[in-house]
Write an enzyme that holds these catalytic residues in place. Structure first.
Site, short mmCIF file in Angstrom:
data_model
loop_
_atom_site.label_atom_id
_atom_site.label_comp_id
_atom_site.label_asym_id
_atom_site.label_seq_id
_atom_site.Cartn_x
_atom_site.Cartn_y
_atom_site.Cartn_z
N ASP A 196 64.76 37.20 -68.69
CA ASP A 196 64.51 38.09 -69.81
C ASP A 196 64.96 39.49 -69.37
OD1 ASP A 196 63.24 39.11 -72.25
OD2 ASP A 196 61.78 39.97 -70.87
N CYS A 230 41.38 5.71 -48.64
CA CYS A 230 40.09 6.21 -49.17
C CYS A 230 40.32 7.09 -50.39
CB CYS A 230 39.36 7.02 -48.11
SG CYS A 230 38.87 6.10 -46.66
#
Length: 806
Positions: free
Chosen positions: A502, A21
């Site tokens: 970082d 479906c």
């Protein structure tokens, strides 16, 4: 097609029963002109459609869903509208509302001063409609109290399935009684003679077949009409075959006194009852799998104490406006995102970050809606309300992740799309082989085996295998402060081999602090530091702020400078209490003819440990050094050790000079450093690593990290960073703690493992079940029970992710 012309529609869909479906709806929507991409999630019963509004409207998209044989959930709300004076007013409001995204239909009645709006609850809430009416220059309030509102469609579905199941059960139990008692080993069980009557059996089975089972006929018709097949086709075929054959045998028995014990009414009735029971469990379990969203929504405050016209008034949360001043008493929830303008307190932010230790807050600090004010009285100014608050954005991200599709699900969808026609073929072959070869002429046995094959093969478990795991996994991750933006990111994260960090704000705290005070001997330390504090207080440089804060923490009091000059790149010069104060670099000292050569060794030692050294001179004489550094977070070293234990390569990337970078990296136990990288070069460095065949995760918090976060295979933004970084990233780590990286990877691994378990059992179940049924070793009612159990077991296995501890 330009980005700004693209829109997204979210539809709640009803009537889907299996993966076939959801695949059909998805395929149908993707074929529409103007639809860029559509994904349909069976477990959430939800469709996300990206489309171009200049080519197609949301109403046309909804019509397509309905044409495919499914429903779109719509809600109605009634409003009392004030300020209308004539028909032009009511007409204007109707037009304004009809143009709103998500409104299906709006009618306004001038005489009754009321309006009725049919809308998409995934896109709008009554408050949005009220705001739009108010913008048009009228007043509006909702007629129905929230407590009286109808329950959600899923709760309605649950009640509907419960009613169907109990009705079906009452009618099926006598048939089951008749079936069980006629085996030789169960002949001792008492059976009323009436239950052996074929017409009584038909009377019991018919309502189950055509009233309770109507949903399967309806679903099968819609599927076949759209040239596809789903689970409904299998159930309708199998049960109808058993029912019709039993009716045929009943008619044939007319005029005979013998009781027909070999009818198959109980087969069709039991199968339907068991499938309805499976659906009941499924609806319940699916409700639990979106528990994370309910928990997050439940965290929101219901009201706020707003100061208006010098009075405190309690208003519903929806009525708080940006700029409102709000009082928050100890123990209360902060209602919206804001800035503290008065007071200080410890605030429990665990619901946002997963961090259990309360955070100290003072004037000018930010606070977030739904966090808990622990012990002080606060006055806050609302900066973000409604859908803009941090919690609302988190809910939106979790909803997106739960509604999205992981690449692994595409495989299951493709298979389920062709699965049903293949099963029907196998069932027909089974019937023919039994009827003509294995047991020639035995129609009943051939039919029973055909029914068993059809029922055991229903692909419900296959359709639920992936989305339920994604929902449970992303929901649990959100509770731990890890926000995956989509199922694809949840799947890809476990493949990471290299983590690039970082430095500033990620490995380190991102704020410099005063670390060292090294003054010459035989000096009044407090006096010197008082002069230093007064001079630095005038500077706006972050290093100066760190010095001032550090001296205050050491209990140093200082006044004001009578003259002050900041020399960019060098330091500061000031006059304090008639003393000349110079603080800065070697060059600044040399420029003022102050000898500092003898301190060179100390300065270098500080710089090699990643600190910024500032020299102090008072009245032309060197007095010492103060050093400032951006210190690493307390958890950074242990988190990096944990990443290494997971066999991940860890690198640090920064724009700092190599000496400082290596010093910080050494403290955090990071061996590989990429230093002196300009912001625009960060993405290039990530691309270089990817060319080496590495799967790279980039972790950052600043605007300058955004290109690298996008370039990386997985971008992770620290939640304490900028909005731009979080927008660019695939995952947001709310805690600001590097341990969240390992948690995110572990959560991905556990979710993928769970998905693979679900898919394996779903495939294995069908692969083993079909041959067993075809050979004749599986009674149809047992097949029905097994099929229902398989769907529920897949959902329950996925729900185990909600209890994961990392």
């Amino acid at each position: 097609m330009s980005e700004h012309k693209r829109k997204e529609a979210h539809l709640q869909i009803t009537g889907m029963t299996c993966a076939a479906c959801s695949t059909r709806v998805e395929r149908g929507l993707n074929k529409l002109s103007g639809v860029e991409n559509a994904t349909v999630n069976l477990a959430l019963e939800h469709a996300s459609v990206t489309y171009h509004p200049d080519q197609i409207t949301e109403k046309e998209i909804e019509k397509k869903v309905e044409d495919l044989g499914y429903g779109v959930v719509k809600e109605k709300a009634e409003f009392l509208i004030t300020g209308m004076t004539c028909a032009a007013c009511s007409s204007r409001i109707e037009k304004v509302l009809s143009k709103m995204d998500g409104v299906h239909h709006a009618t306004v009645n001038l005489a009754l001063e009321s309006g009725t709006v049919e809308y998409n609850p995934s896109k709008l809430q009554p408050r949005d409609i009220i705001t739009r009416i108010e913008k048009a220059g009228y007043g509006a309030t909702e007629k129905v109290e929230k407590s009286e509102k109808a329950e959600t469609f899923r709760q309605k579905e649950l009640e509907k399935q419960q009613g169907k199941f109990f009705f079906s059960l009452i009618l099926t139990l006598p048939l089951l009684w008749a079936m069980v008692s006629h085996f030789s080993f169960t002949s001792f069980i008492y059976l009323p003679d009436m239950l052996m009557n074929p017409w009584v059996q038909m009377a019991l089975a018919t309502p189950v077949q055509f009233f309770i089972g109507w949903q399967f006929y309806s679903g099968a018709y819609k599927a076949l009409k759209n040239k596809s097949a789903n689970m409904d086709v299998l159930v309708a075929l199998g049960t109808t075959a058993a029912y019709v054959y039993s009716v045929y045998l009943s008619i044939e028995s007319i005029g005979s006194n013998a009781h027909m014990v070999d009818l198959y009414f109980e087969t069709s009735a039991v199968i339907i009852t068991l499938i309805i029971l499976g659906k009941l469990f499924e609806v319940r379990a699916k409700g639990r799998s979106s528990e994370a969203i309910k928990k997050l929504m439940g965290l929101q405050a219901k009201t706020a104490l707003v100061i208006r016209d010098s009075q405190e008034i309690e208003v519903p949360l929806e009525e708080v406006l940006v700029g409102d001043i709000i009082s928050v008493k100890p123990g209360e929830k902060v209602p919206v995102d804001g800035e503290i303008i008065e007071g200080q307190s410890a605030v429990d932010e665990s619901m946002l970050t997963g961090e259990s230790i309360p955070v100290d807050k003072k004037a000018s600090d930010s606070v977030y809606g739904s966090t808990i004010n622990k012990n002080g009285f606060l006055k806050i100014k609302a900066t973000k309300v409604g859908r803009e608050t941090a919690l609302a954005q988190i809910i939106r991200i979790v909803e997106q992740a739960q509604g999205s599709k992981a690449p692994i699900q595409r495989l299951a969808d493709k298979i389920s799309g062709i699965f049903v026609p293949i099963v029907v073929g196998i069932a027909i072959v089974t019937f023919l082989v039994w009827y003509f070869i294995v047991d020639p002429g035995n129609f009943a046995q051939a039919l029973v085996n055909l029914i068993a094959v059809l029922v055991i093969a229903c692909p419900c478990a296959l359709g639920l295998a992936t989305p339920t795991s994604i929902m449970a996994g992303s929901g649990r991750a959100a509770e731990l402060g890890i926000l995956f933006k989509g199922g694809e990111h949840l799947e890809q994260t476990h493949r990471i081999t290299t983590v690039v960090l970082d430095k500033t704000g990620t490995v380190t705290n991102g704020e410099p602090v005063l670390t060292d005070v090294l003054l010459v001997e035989e000096i009044d330390e407090r006096k010197v530091l008082s002069l230093v504090g007064a001079a630095e207080k005038q500077s706006e440089h972050p290093l100066a702020e760190a010095v001032v804060t550090g001296l205050k923490e050491r209990g140093i009091a200082f006044g004001d400078a009578t003259s002050f000059e900041a020399i960019p790149g060098y330091g500061v010069e000031a006059t304090v209490e008639e003393s000349s104060v110079i603080i800065g670099t070697r060059k600044l000292m040399k420029r003022n003819n102050i000898k500092v050569d003898f301190a060179e060794e100390r300065i270098q030692a500080l710089e090699e440990s990643g600190k910024t050294a500032m020299l102090i001179a008072i009245d032309g004489s060197y007095k010492g050094i103060i050093a400032v550094a951006d210190t690493i977070k307390e958890t950074s070293k242990s988190a990096i050790t944990r990443l290494k234990e997971m066999d991940l390569e860890v690198l640090m990337m920064t724009g700092d000079n190599e000496r400082t970078a290596k010093a910080i990296a050494g403290q955090a136990d990071i061996e590989h450093v990429i230093a002196e990288v300009l912001p625009e070069q960060k993405a290039e460095e990530i691309a270089k690593l990817q060319k080496e065949g590495k799967k790279v995760a980039m972790v950052g918090d600043g605007i300058n990290d955004a290109p690298a976060l996008v370039t990386a295979d997985i971008g992770m933004a620290i939640g304490t960073g900028t909005d731009v970084a979080m927008e660019a990233a695939d995952i947001t780590l709310m805690r600001g703690d590097l341990n969240s990286i390992a948690d995110a990877i572990m959560m991905s691994k556990k979710t993928i493992k769970n998905i693979k378990q679900n898919l394996f059992w779903a495939f294995a179940y069908n692969s083993m079940g079909i041959p067993v049924a075809a050979i004749g070793f599986l009674a149809p009612w047992v097949a029905g029970a097994a099929m229902a159990f398989s769907s529920v077991s897949v959902v329950l296995n996925a729900l185990r992710l909600q209890k994961v501890k990392l």
